[in-house]
Scaffold this motif. Sequence first.
Motif, short mmCIF file in Angstrom:
data_model
loop_
_atom_site.label_atom_id
_atom_site.label_comp_id
_atom_site.label_asym_id
_atom_site.label_seq_id
_atom_site.Cartn_x
_atom_site.Cartn_y
_atom_site.Cartn_z
N SER A 25 -72.13 12.73 -54.73
CA SER A 25 -71.20 12.71 -53.60
C SER A 25 -71.16 11.32 -52.99
CB SER A 25 -71.60 13.75 -52.55
OG SER A 25 -72.85 13.44 -51.99
N LEU A 26 -70.08 11.06 -52.25
CA LEU A 26 -69.93 9.80 -51.54
C LEU A 26 -68.82 9.93 -50.51
CD1 LEU A 26 -68.02 7.08 -53.63
CD2 LEU A 26 -67.73 9.54 -53.92
N ASP A 27 -68.85 9.03 -49.50
CA ASP A 27 -67.74 8.88 -48.57
C ASP A 27 -66.83 7.80 -49.11
OD1 ASP A 27 -69.02 10.70 -47.00
OD2 ASP A 27 -69.53 9.32 -45.38
N LYS A 28 -65.54 8.06 -49.10
CA LYS A 28 -64.57 7.07 -49.56
C LYS A 28 -63.25 7.31 -48.85
CE LYS A 28 -62.24 9.21 -53.48
NZ LYS A 28 -61.79 8.97 -54.86
N ARG A 29 -62.29 6.45 -49.15
CA ARG A 29 -60.97 6.57 -48.54
C ARG A 29 -59.94 6.95 -49.59
NH1 ARG A 29 -61.59 0.67 -46.15
NH2 ARG A 29 -62.90 0.69 -48.01
N LEU A 30 -59.12 7.93 -49.26
CA LEU A 30 -57.95 8.26 -50.06
C LEU A 30 -56.73 7.58 -49.44
CD1 LEU A 30 -58.37 12.08 -50.83
CD2 LEU A 30 -58.83 10.15 -52.35
N LEU A 31 -55.75 7.29 -50.26
CA LEU A 31 -54.52 6.66 -49.77
C LEU A 31 -53.46 7.72 -49.52
CD1 LEU A 31 -54.32 3.54 -52.11
CD2 LEU A 31 -54.98 3.60 -49.70
N HIS A 32 -53.01 7.81 -48.29
CA HIS A 32 -51.93 8.73 -47.93
C HIS A 32 -50.61 8.18 -48.44
CE1 HIS A 32 -49.17 11.00 -45.29
NE2 HIS A 32 -50.16 11.89 -45.22
N ARG A 33 -49.67 9.05 -48.55
CA ARG A 33 -48.34 8.67 -49.02
C ARG A 33 -47.72 7.56 -48.18
NH1 ARG A 33 -43.74 13.26 -50.23
NH2 ARG A 33 -42.27 11.96 -51.42
N ASP A 34 -48.02 7.56 -46.87
CA ASP A 34 -47.46 6.52 -45.98
C ASP A 34 -48.38 5.31 -45.88
OD1 ASP A 34 -49.54 7.36 -44.39
OD2 ASP A 34 -48.30 8.23 -42.82
N PRO A 59 -65.51 15.80 -71.22
CA PRO A 59 -66.05 16.44 -70.01
C PRO A 59 -65.06 16.35 -68.86
CG PRO A 59 -67.02 14.28 -70.32
CD PRO A 59 -66.19 14.54 -71.54
N SER A 60 -65.19 17.24 -67.92
CA SER A 60 -64.33 17.22 -66.73
C SER A 60 -65.19 17.43 -65.50
CB SER A 60 -63.24 18.30 -66.82
OG SER A 60 -63.83 19.58 -66.96
N VAL A 61 -64.60 17.12 -64.36
CA VAL A 61 -65.33 17.15 -63.10
C VAL A 61 -64.52 17.94 -62.08
CG1 VAL A 61 -66.02 15.72 -61.13
CG2 VAL A 61 -66.65 15.04 -63.44
N PHE A 62 -65.22 18.73 -61.28
CA PHE A 62 -64.59 19.44 -60.17
C PHE A 62 -65.02 18.75 -58.88
CE2 PHE A 62 -64.39 22.82 -56.95
CZ PHE A 62 -63.09 23.27 -57.14
N ALA A 63 -64.05 18.44 -58.01
CA ALA A 63 -64.34 17.71 -56.78
C ALA A 63 -63.93 18.53 -55.56
CB ALA A 63 -63.61 16.37 -56.76
N VAL A 64 -64.81 18.56 -54.56
CA VAL A 64 -64.51 19.15 -53.26
C VAL A 64 -64.33 17.99 -52.28
CG1 VAL A 64 -65.33 20.61 -51.38
CG2 VAL A 64 -65.80 21.25 -53.76
N VAL A 65 -63.19 17.95 -51.58
CA VAL A 65 -62.82 16.81 -50.76
C VAL A 65 -62.69 17.26 -49.30
CG1 VAL A 65 -61.15 14.95 -50.43
CG2 VAL A 65 -61.56 15.88 -52.72
N GLU A 66 -63.58 16.75 -48.45
CA GLU A 66 -63.60 17.13 -47.04
C GLU A 66 -63.07 15.98 -46.19
OE1 GLU A 66 -66.83 18.27 -43.51
OE2 GLU A 66 -67.51 17.73 -45.53
N ASP A 67 -62.10 16.25 -45.34
CA ASP A 67 -61.55 15.24 -44.44
C ASP A 67 -62.57 14.93 -43.34
OD1 ASP A 67 -60.10 13.64 -42.75
OD2 ASP A 67 -58.48 15.05 -42.39
N ILE A 68 -63.04 13.67 -43.28
CA ILE A 68 -64.02 13.28 -42.25
C ILE A 68 -63.44 12.18 -41.36
CG2 ILE A 68 -66.02 13.97 -43.63
CD1 ILE A 68 -66.40 10.98 -44.30
N SER A 69 -62.13 12.08 -41.28
CA SER A 69 -61.50 11.03 -40.48
C SER A 69 -61.93 11.10 -39.02
CB SER A 69 -59.97 11.15 -40.56
OG SER A 69 -59.52 11.01 -41.88
N GLU A 70 -61.96 12.30 -38.45
CA GLU A 70 -62.33 12.45 -37.04
C GLU A 70 -63.79 12.08 -36.84
OE1 GLU A 70 -62.07 13.25 -32.96
OE2 GLU A 70 -60.61 12.75 -34.52
#
Length: 244
Positions: free
Chosen positions: A71-80, A102-113
């Motif tokens: 796991s890690l904290d990272k930034r996703l790019l929003h459409r805007d 091989p494949s990977v399953f990812a759970v993505v939690e919004d931690i912006s706040e």
Amino acid sequence: AQVAFEQAAVGMVHLADGAIVRPNRRLLELVGFAEGLPEVADWRQLTHPEDRDRDEALLKTLYEGCNAAGSLDKRLLHRDHRAIWVHVTYSLVVRAQGALGPSVFAVVEDISERRRVQGAANQALSTLDAIAEATFSFAPDDMTFFYVNDGALRQTGYTRERLLGMSLTDLQPPKFSSTLPALLLAAMNQPDGLHRLETAIVRRDGTQVPVEVGLRFISESGEAPYFVAVARDITGLLQAQRRL
């Protein structure tokens, strides 16, 4: 399982060699593509450029079988083009028969706040460190400091590590030992007020600094209560009063 995947409160996505195989509804909302991702979109493109190397290095350990999860904290790019801070937990999926790799399953939690609150807290602590007055924070149960600013180090002569094992009582001369408990009790009974006391701080070298202590009791709903004490050196003020 399909309904749970689509209606989950957190983002979920199935990746194969970095390509997005199947995102859920929440992940699409996070990046602003509720109607579906463009055909050219892949996981690397949705990741902030400054976080891509860390993200790909972690995924590589999973694809190569070095780790089963990470796991890690990272930034996703929003459409805007906004950056969305997320915490991603990757899990290696057992390769199905006939699968190419091989494949990977990812759970993505919004931690912006959470990141915003942490940033505000860090900014507040930086502000406290910048002020000249000594500032101490401590819980009402054991009275041990859990935060001291740079002003406290200068005023007392102790290191931060040493102060964090002490209490305000440890810094008081014996003649003031009876006045501090009364101030603490008054602050707890009237948490909306700022309570003041003229006392002294015993420095590491044994010398005493006359101070005015301002004390507040912070008790917010859902949070553990604590005291904040600000000690202002009043040596100059007392000297001026004596001259007058």
